[in-house]
Design a protein around this motif. Structure first.
Motif, PDB file in Angstrom:
ATOM      1  N   ASP A  79       0.844  -1.191   0.000  1.00  0.00           N
ATOM      2  CA  ASP A  79       0.000   0.000   0.000  1.00  0.00           C
ATOM      3  C   ASP A  79       0.886   1.250   0.000  1.00  0.00           C
ATOM      4  OD1 ASP A  79      -1.799   2.046   0.400  1.00  0.00           O
ATOM      5  OD2 ASP A  79      -2.812   1.120   2.109  1.00  0.00           O
ATOM      6  N   PRO A  80       0.734   2.134  -0.998  1.00  0.00           N
ATOM      7  CA  PRO A  80       1.549   3.364  -1.010  1.00  0.00           C
ATOM      8  C   PRO A  80       1.367   4.219   0.235  1.00  0.00           C
ATOM      9  CG  PRO A  80       0.465   3.033  -3.117  1.00  0.00           C
ATOM     10  CD  PRO A  80      -0.124   2.022  -2.179  1.00  0.00           C
TER      11      PRO A  80
ATOM     12  N   ASP B 148       7.868   0.276  10.739  1.00  0.00           N
ATOM     13  CA  ASP B 148       9.052  -0.549  10.487  1.00  0.00           C
ATOM     14  C   ASP B 148       9.113  -1.069   9.055  1.00  0.00           C
ATOM     15  OD1 ASP B 148       6.805  -2.131  10.750  1.00  0.00           O
ATOM     16  OD2 ASP B 148       7.872  -3.805  11.703  1.00  0.00           O
ATOM     17  N   CYS B 149       8.230  -0.564   8.207  1.00  0.00           N
ATOM     18  CA  CYS B 149       8.169  -1.055   6.821  1.00  0.00           C
ATOM     19  C   CYS B 149       9.037  -0.188   5.917  1.00  0.00           C
ATOM     20  CB  CYS B 149       6.728  -1.048   6.325  1.00  0.00           C
ATOM     21  SG  CYS B 149       6.540  -1.679   4.643  1.00  0.00           S
ATOM     22  N   ASP B 150       9.940  -0.811   5.164  1.00  0.00           N
ATOM     23  CA  ASP B 150      10.803  -0.061   4.252  1.00  0.00           C
ATOM     24  C   ASP B 150      10.607  -0.477   2.795  1.00  0.00           C
ATOM     25  OD1 ASP B 150      11.909  -2.562   4.375  1.00  0.00           O
ATOM     26  OD2 ASP B 150      13.922  -1.904   4.916  1.00  0.00           O
TER      27      ASP B 150
ATOM     28  N   GLY C 103       3.982   0.631  -3.617  1.00  0.00           N
ATOM     29  CA  GLY C 103       3.538  -0.137  -4.775  1.00  0.00           C
ATOM     30  C   GLY C 103       4.330  -1.390  -5.071  1.00  0.00           C
ATOM     31  N   ALA C 104       5.352  -1.689  -4.258  1.00  0.00           N
ATOM     32  CA  ALA C 104       6.141  -2.910  -4.482  1.00  0.00           C
ATOM     33  C   ALA C 104       5.226  -4.127  -4.443  1.00  0.00           C
ATOM     34  CB  ALA C 104       7.230  -3.031  -3.430  1.00  0.00           C
ATOM     35  N   SER C 105       5.446  -5.044  -5.380  1.00  0.00           N
ATOM     36  CA  SER C 105       4.545  -6.192  -5.468  1.00  0.00           C
ATOM     37  C   SER C 105       5.277  -7.456  -5.893  1.00  0.00           C
ATOM     38  CB  SER C 105       3.411  -5.908  -6.457  1.00  0.00           C
ATOM     39  OG  SER C 105       3.933  -5.761  -7.775  1.00  0.00           O
ATOM     40  N   CYS C 106       4.676  -8.587  -5.536  1.00  0.00           N
ATOM     41  CA  CYS C 106       5.177  -9.894  -5.984  1.00  0.00           C
ATOM     42  C   CYS C 106       4.019 -10.871  -6.001  1.00  0.00           C
ATOM     43  CB  CYS C 106       6.283 -10.401  -5.059  1.00  0.00           C
ATOM     44  SG  CYS C 106       6.946 -12.019  -5.562  1.00  0.00           S
TER      45      CYS C 106
END
Length: 505
Positions: free
Chosen positions: A197-198, A204-206, A210-213
């Protein structure tokens, strides 16, 4: 007093014995200014590093500390800084390659000239951050091997490495000849399928927005392709198919490449995204026909970027200058214009053409002086800072065009003190003019005193060597810390005042 000492630490006239005294009382802020002194000796650097530990790393990067000054066991950060500068010891690299602190191994991986055995250890490091850092800087041979690494982030780093061979870049772009990646930064920490989620609020999320897999490591693969498209060594034939790619970022990366054939440029010129067209417009690979098409683009940014193309024809450029806001800048095509072209531009009935050529600072006296008498204020603003203009011509500019050209006249490097004084005293005062005068090498004391009335010019004037010492001393107690530091850094500050300001240890 703290701001005074910071200013003194940057004062180029501070004698060595007072530098020693300042080192003895330095805190972290003062040490940062001392570490940037061009005259700091190695003995003083060692003393400063001992006094303020945080100063040791910048001192190492500046070459003021040597391997003899550092114990890697107690100051690993300083030892790594020396290794990064190629000034460390080989035995340190082997110790750091086995260091339990990941960040140290990561810093080591970016260091030049690592021994082959150390490179081999880092290439198989259990933490992907270390391998990724190595992949970003390593040799062509190691980059070739790391292109097959099971982690997609390592492959992305290989694609950005300047030393990566062309064949490897082509393989990373297409995926052909390489085993599929087994993991990426998304699937190794999230359950797939997953899209970040943008607006993620996890502290603690880096992960990038929009990163996806979904199992094929889409985000990392996309970034690898983008890096390869930006890479100048990627073979031309390997990039051509991306002109019609659905990804905007990949088409955008392609548009800036200088090796594109005409048919690919033509396709990108009709791209629906203006950013792609703008990057293409500045690309020297586009031909004359495409230049003229892009000159009519409805988007201002496309036309402005076209004006910065080093090969744009002069007739197109002058038309662009008439209808497009380019700014007061020397354009590449104008900088490379021949003497004949310069004369034609200077004599053009189009003021936009004259304004463009007036940005050059190497014009012949005849052309320069002709432009100085131009009837158009925009042309005069462009030529006013040109070296060599006489005081008479500068004053004539002011008489004819007034405040519209005052700041540019004040910026002329040859503007004499008397003219700067007159500009500083004009009423009503022009803040922009005062800010220019405050930093002018020819500014006199009366002009600088007038500049002190402007909040933004005041810190600049406070550091000017022509300011009377008595006024400089008064500014050491100013309410604005920027003024205080500038006054303390003023090279004309009397030596006895400097000495009195530094506490004795």
């Amino acid at each position: 007093m703290h701001h005074v000492l910071c200013g003194l630490a940057a004062n180029r006239s501070l004698p060595s014995e007072l530098v020693d005294r300042l080192i003895a009382v330095a805190d972290a802020d003062i040490a940062m200014d001392l570490a940037q002194r061009a005259d700091l000796s190695r003995a003083q650097a060692v003393a400063l590093a001992s006094r303020v530990e945080d100063s040791a790393v910048p001192l190492a990067y500046a070459g003021l500390l040597t391997a003899d000054d550092v114990d890697p066991a107690t100051r690993p950060d300083v030892a790594l800084a020396l290794l990064a500068e190629g000034a460390g010891r080989v035995e340190w690299t082997r110790a750091f390659a086995q260091d339990p602190v990941v960040e140290r191994r990561e810093k080591l991986a970016a260091c030049p000239g690592l021994p082959p055995d150390v490179v081999e250890i880092l290439a198989t490091d259990p933490d992907v951050r270390v391998v990724t850092e190595l992949a970003s800087w390593t040799s062509p041979e190691t980059a070739t091997g790391l292109a097959r690494h099971p982690h997609a982030e390592v492959r992305r780093a290989v694609a950005a490495n300047e030393a990566t061979p062309p064949a490897v870049l082509a393989a990373l772009l297409s995926g052909e000849g390489l085993p599929p990646a087994q993991r990426c930064s998304v699937c190794e920490r999230e359950q797939i399928p997953f899209t970040h989620d943008p607006r993620c609020s996890r502290p603690d999320c880096d992960l990038p927005p929009g990163a996806s897999c979904e199992g094929s490591h889409e985000s990392s693969t996309h970034e690898t392709q983008r890096m390869a498209l930006h890479h100048p060594a990627t073979p031309t034939e390997a990039v051509l198919s991306f002109a019609g790619h659905p990804s905007l970022l990949l088409r955008w990366a392609l548009a800036a490449r200088p090796d594109l054939p005409p048919e690919v440029c033509a396709r990108l010129a009709s791209d629906p995204n203006s950013g792609v067209r703008a990057d293409l417009a500045e690309n020297p690979s586009i031909d004359d026909a495409l230049v003229r098409i892009l000159a009519t683009d409805h988007d201002h940014a496309v036309r402005r970027r076209l004006a910065h193309n080093p090969l744009v024809p002069l007739d197109v450029l002058t038309d662009l200058a008439r209808a497009t806001k380019i700014g007061a800048t020397l354009l590449p095509r104008i900088a490379s214009a021949s003497p004949d072209e310069v004369e034609k531009l200077a004599a053009s009935p189009n003021p936009a053409a004259r304004m463009l050529v007036a940005q050059r600072r190497d014009l012949s006296p005849v052309v320069r002086d002709a432009l100085a008498t131009d009837s158009d204020a925009k042309v005069v603003k462009s030529i006013a800072p040109h070296p060599g203009l006489s005081e008479g011509r500068l004053r004539a500019m002011l008489e004819r065009h007034g405040v519209r050209v005052a700041a540019q006249v004040a910026a002329n490097p040859d503007a004499p003190p008397a003219l700067l004084e007159a500009l500083a005293r004009q009423a009503p005062s022009v803040p922009k003019v005062l800010r220019v005068i405050a930093g002018h090498r020819n500014a006199s004391a009366p002009a600088l005193l007038a500049c002190l009335a402007d909040a933004r010019a005041r810190p600049v004037a406070a550091g000017h060597a022509a300011l009377p010492p008595s006024v400089t001393e008064e500014l050491l107690t100013d309410a604005d810390r920027r003024v205080v530091e500038a006054a303390a850094a003023n090279p004309s500050l009397p030596l006895d005042v400097m000495s009195d300001l530094i506490p004795r240890p």
